[in-house]
Design a protein around this motif. Structure first.
Motif, PDB file in Angstrom:
ATOM      1  N   ASP A   1       0.810  -1.230   0.000  1.00 50.27           N
ATOM      2  CA  ASP A   1       0.000   0.000   0.000  1.00 50.27           C
ATOM      3  C   ASP A   1       0.837   1.272   0.000  1.00 50.27           C
ATOM      4  O   ASP A   1       0.301   2.383   0.034  1.00 50.27           O
ATOM      5  N   GLY A   2       2.184   1.144  -0.034  1.00 49.13           N
ATOM      6  CA  GLY A   2       3.053   2.303  -0.159  1.00 49.13           C
ATOM      7  C   GLY A   2       3.489   2.927   1.146  1.00 49.13           C
ATOM      8  O   GLY A   2       4.243   3.907   1.141  1.00 49.13           O
ATOM      9  N   THR A   3       3.060   2.379   2.272  1.00 50.99           N
ATOM     10  CA  THR A   3       3.479   2.928   3.566  1.00 50.99           C
ATOM     11  C   THR A   3       4.975   2.732   3.764  1.00 50.99           C
ATOM     12  O   THR A   3       5.672   3.602   4.283  1.00 50.99           O
ATOM     13  N   VAL A   4       5.481   1.583   3.341  1.00 48.93           N
ATOM     14  CA  VAL A   4       6.909   1.266   3.434  1.00 48.93           C
ATOM     15  C   VAL A   4       7.449   1.089   2.024  1.00 48.93           C
ATOM     16  O   VAL A   4       6.807   0.460   1.179  1.00 48.93           O
ATOM     17  N   GLU A   5       8.624   1.656   1.779  1.00 50.50           N
ATOM     18  CA  GLU A   5       9.249   1.556   0.456  1.00 50.50           C
ATOM     19  C   GLU A   5      10.564   0.796   0.554  1.00 50.50           C
ATOM     20  O   GLU A   5      11.317   0.966   1.512  1.00 50.50           O
ATOM     21  N   ILE A   6      10.813  -0.037  -0.457  1.00 52.28           N
ATOM     22  CA  ILE A   6      12.120  -0.680  -0.589  1.00 52.28           C
ATOM     23  C   ILE A   6      12.973   0.232  -1.461  1.00 52.28           C
ATOM     24  O   ILE A   6      12.702   0.400  -2.652  1.00 52.28           O
ATOM     25  N   MET A   7      14.008   0.811  -0.876  1.00 56.45           N
ATOM     26  CA  MET A   7      14.812   1.806  -1.575  1.00 56.45           C
ATOM     27  C   MET A   7      15.965   1.193  -2.373  1.00 56.45           C
ATOM     28  O   MET A   7      16.360   1.716  -3.414  1.00 56.45           O
ATOM     29  N   SER A   8      16.510   0.089  -1.858  1.00 50.46           N
ATOM     30  CA  SER A   8      17.663  -0.502  -2.527  1.00 50.46           C
ATOM     31  C   SER A   8      17.774  -1.970  -2.128  1.00 50.46           C
ATOM     32  O   SER A   8      17.378  -2.347  -1.022  1.00 50.46           O
ATOM     33  N   ILE A   9      18.315  -2.774  -3.052  1.00 45.69           N
ATOM     34  CA  ILE A   9      18.516  -4.202  -2.798  1.00 45.69           C
ATOM     35  C   ILE A   9      19.891  -4.604  -3.323  1.00 45.69           C
ATOM     36  O   ILE A   9      20.290  -4.201  -4.413  1.00 45.69           O
ATOM     37  N   ALA A  10      20.596  -5.387  -2.525  1.00 43.93           N
ATOM     38  CA  ALA A  10      21.851  -5.994  -2.964  1.00 43.93           C
ATOM     39  C   ALA A  10      21.760  -7.480  -2.637  1.00 43.93           C
ATOM     40  O   ALA A  10      21.450  -7.851  -1.504  1.00 43.93           O
ATOM     41  N   ARG A  11      22.016  -8.301  -3.646  1.00 47.03           N
ATOM     42  CA  ARG A  11      21.800  -9.739  -3.439  1.00 47.03           C
ATOM     43  C   ARG A  11      22.931 -10.575  -4.008  1.00 47.03           C
ATOM     44  O   ARG A  11      23.431 -10.287  -5.095  1.00 47.03           O
ATOM     45  N   GLU A  12      23.326 -11.578  -3.241  1.00 48.45           N
ATOM     46  CA  GLU A  12      24.163 -12.659  -3.735  1.00 48.45           C
ATOM     47  C   GLU A  12      23.316 -13.910  -3.597  1.00 48.45           C
ATOM     48  O   GLU A  12      23.182 -14.471  -2.504  1.00 48.45           O
ATOM     49  N   ALA A  13      22.716 -14.307  -4.712  1.00 48.86           N
ATOM     50  CA  ALA A  13      21.683 -15.339  -4.706  1.00 48.86           C
ATOM     51  C   ALA A  13      22.174 -16.615  -4.034  1.00 48.86           C
ATOM     52  O   ALA A  13      23.275 -17.106  -4.318  1.00 48.86           O
ATOM     53  N   GLY A  14      21.349 -17.151  -3.156  1.00 48.52           N
ATOM     54  CA  GLY A  14      21.652 -18.389  -2.461  1.00 48.52           C
ATOM     55  C   GLY A  14      22.411 -18.201  -1.177  1.00 48.52           C
ATOM     56  O   GLY A  14      22.527 -19.137  -0.377  1.00 48.52           O
ATOM     57  N   SER A  15      22.947 -16.997  -0.944  1.00 51.13           N
ATOM     58  CA  SER A  15      23.742 -16.753   0.245  1.00 51.13           C
ATOM     59  C   SER A  15      23.114 -15.691   1.141  1.00 51.13           C
ATOM     60  O   SER A  15      22.629 -15.984   2.228  1.00 51.13           O
ATOM     61  N   ARG A  16      23.119 -14.430   0.678  1.00 54.76           N
ATOM     62  CA  ARG A  16      22.630 -13.348   1.527  1.00 54.76           C
ATOM     63  C   ARG A  16      22.098 -12.195   0.684  1.00 54.76           C
ATOM     64  O   ARG A  16      22.587 -11.934  -0.419  1.00 54.76           O
ATOM     65  N   THR A  17      21.103 -11.529   1.223  1.00 53.94           N
ATOM     66  CA  THR A  17      20.527 -10.340   0.589  1.00 53.94           C
ATOM     67  C   THR A  17      20.422  -9.234   1.618  1.00 53.94           C
ATOM     68  O   THR A  17      20.081  -9.486   2.777  1.00 53.94           O
ATOM     69  N   LYS A  18      20.740  -8.014   1.205  1.00 54.40           N
ATOM     70  CA  LYS A  18      20.530  -6.838   2.048  1.00 54.40           C
ATOM     71  C   LYS A  18      19.512  -5.937   1.362  1.00 54.40           C
ATOM     72  O   LYS A  18      19.621  -5.679   0.164  1.00 54.40           O
ATOM     73  N   ILE A  19      18.517  -5.477   2.123  1.00 56.86           N
ATOM     74  CA  ILE A  19      17.562  -4.523   1.574  1.00 56.86           C
ATOM     75  C   ILE A  19      17.466  -3.326   2.512  1.00 56.86           C
ATOM     76  O   ILE A  19      17.533  -3.477   3.734  1.00 56.86           O
ATOM     77  N   ALA A  20      17.341  -2.149   1.924  1.00 58.41           N
ATOM     78  CA  ALA A  20      17.175  -0.915   2.692  1.00 58.41           C
ATOM     79  C   ALA A  20      15.746  -0.427   2.514  1.00 58.41           C
ATOM     80  O   ALA A  20      15.267  -0.305   1.386  1.00 58.41           O
ATOM     81  N   VAL A  21      15.060  -0.179   3.620  1.00 56.95           N
ATOM     82  CA  VAL A  21      13.655   0.223   3.568  1.00 56.95           C
ATOM     83  C   VAL A  21      13.459   1.516   4.351  1.00 56.95           C
ATOM     84  O   VAL A  21      14.224   1.837   5.266  1.00 56.95           O
ATOM     85  N   ARG A  22      12.424   2.248   3.981  1.00 56.50           N
ATOM     86  CA  ARG A  22      12.069   3.439   4.730  1.00 56.50           C
ATOM     87  C   ARG A  22      10.551   3.520   4.854  1.00 56.50           C
ATOM     88  O   ARG A  22       9.813   2.973   4.025  1.00 56.50           O
TER      89      ARG A  22
END
Length: 399
Positions: free
Chosen positions: A217-238
């Motif tokens: 619904d747009g209350t929270v936004e995903i600003m950026s994603i960095a992923r190494e598939a199968g291992s770890r993902t970092k996402i920045a939200v606001r």
């Protein structure tokens, strides 16, 4: 009323999602084709189908002439009078065509025209349906392995999961249900060719959008994603609502939301951090769970220098540099990480540039219980006492 034809058209419309109008046009064209195959030409042939009753009229428009030279296009006054007694030379008369008079070959050709049109429309409907889902996530069933590629059934079409779009640690069995990200839908003569992925960062984003109501619904936004598939993902939200915690909304009660996504990604670890317009704060958040002493970011050069406690250097860099590498991708900055000892001794790395408060640092301390278990193992593997092994650690990570 032609009930059988009407029922057949309704079934095709319902099952294959082909409009009746398209089918009516296919039937009209097939009758004209049959006439052309039977008589050699069909320039003057008209076919009209009643859309309500499915009754059809097939007729040829012929000119009344004294001497008939082309029986397909012309008609004599005597024959025209049987159809229309008022017809005279120069008039156009409609001559009814009986489709039953068409030969077997002409009938087969007409049938082929209808079937070909149905196949083309069916392919077009499927293509449009999945083209609308391009750059989205769908659920599919693993069909079979084709060499190193995997065929995924999406319902009305099969997709291809290429080897380079597969996560190396994932192994699927036939009939297993998985979620895939649609990369591209191509329209080919043999039907739509759908390419899907399990490694694309947008897969994680779409999974969060479907799982977290606040993102949808747009209350929270995903600003950026960095992923190494199968291992770890970092996402920045606001959060766009001061009363909503962005990280908490993504994690869910007892981690329910993020755990469902982790399960779908076969155990891939996910770090969720707060987005900050201040690059220094963003880099500090991105390097979590490591504690940061100070950050100096240059927005123009897109570089950042980071100082961490000596015993946190391995944790900040991560196993094989993964934590620093993902943080660099997440923030878009080239990050140079140094321990306090390295920072003081490094040429050109002016320690006085950093905002550093000894009293605040001593009061805060570091919460050793807050470390991620994997990072503890990483620290052991890379050397927990990084200050004693400075020459073995690369401090600069490139995005």
């Amino acid at each position: 009323m032609n009930k059988e034809l009407m029922e057949a058209l309704e079934i095709l419309e319902r099952e294959k999602e082909i409009s009746k109008e398209t089918l009516f046009e296919a039937i009209e064209n097939s009758l004209i084709t049959a006439y052309r195959n039977h008589y050699g030409k069909a320039d003057n042939v008209k076919v009209e189908i009643d859309r309500e009753t499915c009754d059809y009229d097939c007729y040829a428009e012929k000119e009344v002439v004294e001497e008939v030279e082309d029986p397909v296009m012309q008609i004599s006054p005597e024959d025209a009078a049987e159809i229309n007694p008022a017809a005279k030379v120069g008039d156009i008369v409609r001559v009814e065509i009986r489709s039953k008079e068409f030969g077997r070959i002409a009938t087969q050709n007409a049938k082929s025209v209808i079937l070909q049109k149905i196949r083309e429309e069916e392919r077009s409907v499927i293509y449009n349906q999945y083209f609308e889902k391009e750059k989205d996530v769908v659920t599919g069933i693993v069909q079979r392995y084709m060499g190193k590629n995997i065929s995924i059934n999406l319902g009305k079409a099969d997709a291809i999961l290429n080897e380079n779009e597969q996560v190396r640690t994932e192994h699927f069995r036939p009939t297993e249900r998985i979620k895939v990200y649609i990369l591209e839908v191509r329209n080919t003569p043999k039907g739509p060719r759908i390419l899907v992925s399990r490694t694309h960062p947008e897969l994680v984003k779409r999974l969060f959008e479907s799982e977290v109501t606040e993102i949808k619904d747009g209350t929270v936004e995903i600003m950026s994603i960095a992923r190494e598939a199968g291992s770890r993902t970092k996402i920045a939200v606001r959060s766009n609502n001061p009363n909503v915690d962005a990280v908490g909304a993504c994690v869910g009660i007892n981690g329910a939301r993020v755990n469902s996504i982790v399960d779908e990604l076969c155990g891939e670890k996910i770090d969720i951090v707060n987005w900050d317009e201040n690059p220094g704060n963003l880099i500090q958040n991105a390097l979590s769970p490591a504690k940061i002493v100070a950050v100096f970011a240059d927005p123009d050069e897109k570089t950042a220098k980071v100082v961490v406690p000596d015993y946190q250097l391995s944790l900040a860099i991560g196993k094989e540099g993964q934590n620093a590498r993902l943080a660099a991708r997440l923030t878009g900055y080239k990050i140079d990480i140094k321990s306090e000892t390295q920072a003081k001794d490094a040429p050109g790395f002016r320690y006085e540039d950093y905002v550093y408060d000894d009293e605040e640092y001593d009061e805060e301390g570091y919460d050793e219980e807050g470390y991620d278990g994997e990072y503890e193992e990483d620290a052991d593997e890379n050397g927990a006492a990084a200050c004693e092994q400075e020459e073995a650690v690369e401090g600069e990570m490139e995005s």
